[in-house]
Scaffold this motif. Structure first.
Motif, short mmCIF file in Angstrom:
data_model
loop_
_atom_site.label_atom_id
_atom_site.label_comp_id
_atom_site.label_asym_id
_atom_site.label_seq_id
_atom_site.Cartn_x
_atom_site.Cartn_y
_atom_site.Cartn_z
N ALA A 62 7.26 -13.98 1.25
CA ALA A 62 7.15 -12.63 0.68
C ALA A 62 8.38 -11.89 1.18
CB ALA A 62 5.87 -11.94 1.14
N GLY A 63 9.40 -11.74 0.32
CA GLY A 63 10.68 -11.17 0.77
C GLY A 63 11.29 -12.07 1.84
N PHE B 113 9.94 -12.66 4.66
CA PHE B 113 8.86 -13.20 5.48
C PHE B 113 8.44 -14.58 4.98
CE2 PHE B 113 4.25 -13.74 5.96
CZ PHE B 113 4.14 -13.67 7.34
N PRO C 28 -2.24 -10.09 13.99
CA PRO C 28 -1.58 -8.78 13.98
C PRO C 28 -1.27 -8.29 12.57
CG PRO C 28 -0.46 -10.30 15.46
CD PRO C 28 -1.48 -11.10 14.71
N SER C 29 -1.08 -6.99 12.45
CA SER C 29 -0.68 -6.38 11.19
C SER C 29 0.67 -6.96 10.76
CB SER C 29 -0.57 -4.87 11.38
OG SER C 29 -0.21 -4.27 10.18
N GLY C 30 0.77 -7.33 9.50
CA GLY C 30 2.03 -7.89 8.98
C GLY C 30 2.23 -9.36 9.30
N ALA C 31 1.22 -10.01 9.89
CA ALA C 31 1.37 -11.42 10.29
C ALA C 31 1.27 -12.36 9.11
CB ALA C 31 0.33 -11.78 11.34
N GLY C 32 0.66 -11.89 8.01
CA GLY C 32 0.61 -12.75 6.82
C GLY C 32 -0.79 -13.13 6.37
N LYS C 33 -1.79 -12.38 6.79
CA LYS C 33 -3.18 -12.70 6.42
C LYS C 33 -3.40 -12.55 4.90
CE LYS C 33 -4.69 -9.55 9.31
NZ LYS C 33 -3.38 -9.09 9.83
N SER C 34 -2.94 -11.42 4.36
CA SER C 34 -3.08 -11.23 2.91
C SER C 34 -2.24 -12.24 2.15
CB SER C 34 -2.66 -9.82 2.51
OG SER C 34 -3.46 -8.88 3.16
N THR C 35 -1.08 -12.55 2.69
CA THR C 35 -0.21 -13.54 2.04
C THR C 35 -0.92 -14.88 1.94
OG1 THR C 35 1.70 -12.39 2.98
CG2 THR C 35 2.08 -14.64 2.21
N ARG D 94 0.18 -15.62 -5.40
CA ARG D 94 1.52 -15.89 -4.85
C ARG D 94 1.78 -17.40 -4.92
NH1 ARG D 94 4.75 -12.43 -2.06
NH2 ARG D 94 3.29 -10.71 -1.80
N GLU E 266 -10.29 -7.65 4.12
CA GLU E 266 -10.76 -6.39 4.74
C GLU E 266 -11.62 -5.59 3.76
OE1 GLU E 266 -8.10 -4.32 7.47
OE2 GLU E 266 -6.52 -5.51 6.57
N HIS F 226 -9.65 -7.11 11.04
CA HIS F 226 -8.95 -6.72 12.27
C HIS F 226 -9.91 -6.63 13.44
CE1 HIS F 226 -4.83 -5.75 11.10
NE2 HIS F 226 -5.35 -5.54 9.90
N1 LIG Z 1 6.42 -7.90 -1.79
C1 LIG Z 1 6.91 -8.05 -0.56
N2 LIG Z 1 8.23 -7.99 -0.34
C2 LIG Z 1 8.73 -8.15 0.90
N3 LIG Z 1 7.99 -8.37 2.00
C3 LIG Z 1 6.66 -8.41 1.82
C4 LIG Z 1 6.05 -8.25 0.56
N4 LIG Z 1 4.72 -8.36 0.72
C5 LIG Z 1 4.51 -8.57 2.01
N5 LIG Z 1 5.67 -8.60 2.70
C6 LIG Z 1 5.83 -8.84 4.14
O1 LIG Z 1 5.14 -10.03 4.46
C7 LIG Z 1 4.55 -9.94 5.74
C8 LIG Z 1 3.08 -10.31 5.67
O2 LIG Z 1 2.35 -9.32 4.95
P1 LIG Z 1 0.78 -9.40 4.80
O3 LIG Z 1 0.37 -8.27 3.94
O4 LIG Z 1 0.40 -10.78 4.38
O5 LIG Z 1 0.30 -9.18 6.30
P2 LIG Z 1 -1.16 -8.91 6.86
O6 LIG Z 1 -1.33 -9.81 8.03
O7 LIG Z 1 -2.15 -9.04 5.76
O8 LIG Z 1 -1.02 -7.40 7.33
P3 LIG Z 1 -2.11 -6.22 7.50
O9 LIG Z 1 -3.05 -6.67 8.56
O10 LIG Z 1 -1.27 -5.07 7.95
O11 LIG Z 1 -2.75 -6.01 6.16
C9 LIG Z 1 4.80 -8.52 6.24
O12 LIG Z 1 5.82 -8.57 7.19
C10 LIG Z 1 5.19 -7.78 4.99
O13 LIG Z 1 6.10 -6.75 5.31
#
Ligand SMILES: Nc1ncnc2c1ncn2[C@@H]1O[C@H](COP(=O)(O)OP(=O)(O)OP(=O)(O)O)[C@@H](O)[C@H]1O
Length: 232
Positions: A11-12, A14, A33-40, A49, A156, A189
């Protein structure tokens, strides 16, 4: 069994890697952690994706190239994703007939049964804006029941609800997932949610989704990445 085989999802800038299998039926928490990639991670399972490399397998069948609607997956989103201009009945009808059209008698009975099962019998004529947040969550859960897919993804889902209602909804999802014999993955979380809901937990940290471990065992002896996240 859901298998993520040598998977890399970008994702970008990441990148997340995963090489793991999850037994079905089962309840699994995804924490990190937040931004670790759970939603990804969930997006790759749902088909929102496309992986850069590796495969997604369901019971040995390669589903990597399938669009979301053709996957054995139903997703419950945080904002419920109900159409605001449609009644709950009409929203749920779309789970049965995605292209629209009138339900026949047995389909309408299935819809009504799903609404009753989540405690919303008699609410079908109301629009989402005419019921409470908790009731909207229940309607979204009824939709997942009607979709009747063996993998349930919950990102979530009840973060907007208060603690008591959230706990109630989690036990509701637990009951539904067990009755359906589904594999349910829930992003949270809250370690309390993971312990209440999930037999096994996947930690997502430092660019990797780790193989699932029994939830109690994991929290009794957290790996460093989880310990940092928990602040213990
Ligand atoms: N469309 C995108 N373009 C660039 N980077 C992205 C994009 N979508 C997500 N990211 C990056 O990918 C990484 C993982 O994002 P993701 O949403 O999977 O994290 P998360 O663990 O679900 O976070 P949270 O707990 O905050 O929801 C993050 O660093 C985010 O900034």
């Amino acid at each position: 069994m859901l298998t993520l085989e040598a998977l890399t999802v970008r994702a970008g800038d990441f990148a997340l890697s995963a090489d793991l299998s999850l037994d079905a039926p089962g309840r699994v928490a995804v924490i990190g952690p937040s931004g670790a990639g759970k939603s990804t991670l969930l997006d790759a399972v749902a088909g929102f994706r496309t992986p850069a490399s590796g495969r997604v397998l369901w019971n040995g069948l390669d589903i990597t190239g399938l669009p979301p609607g053709k996957r054995p997956v139903a997703t419950l989103f945080q904002d419920n994703n109900l159409f605001p201009h449609l009644s709950l009945d009409e929203n749920l009808a779309l789970a049965i007939r995605p292209r629209g059209g009138r339900l026949d008698k047995s389909e309408a009975q299935r819809r009504d049964a799903a609404l009753s099962r989540v405690g919303l019998g008699g609410f079908g004529q109301r629009r989402p804006g005419e019921v409470s947040g908790g009731q909207q969550s229940r309607a979204a859960l009824a939709r997942v029941i009607l979709q009747n897919r063996p993998v349930m993804l919950l990102d979530e889902p009840f973060a907007a609800l208060g603690p008591a209602l959230k706990a109630e909804m989690l036990s509701e999802v637990r009951r539904v997932a067990d009755e359906m014999g589904a594999l349910a993955l829930i992003v949270t979380h809250d370690p309390g949610d993971a312990r209440r809901f999930a037999e096994r937990t996947v930690v997502v940290a430092e660019g990797r989704a780790a193989p699932a471990r029994p939830t109690e065992e994991l929290f009794a002896d957290p790996p460093p990445a989880l310990r940092d996240y928990l602040g213990t």
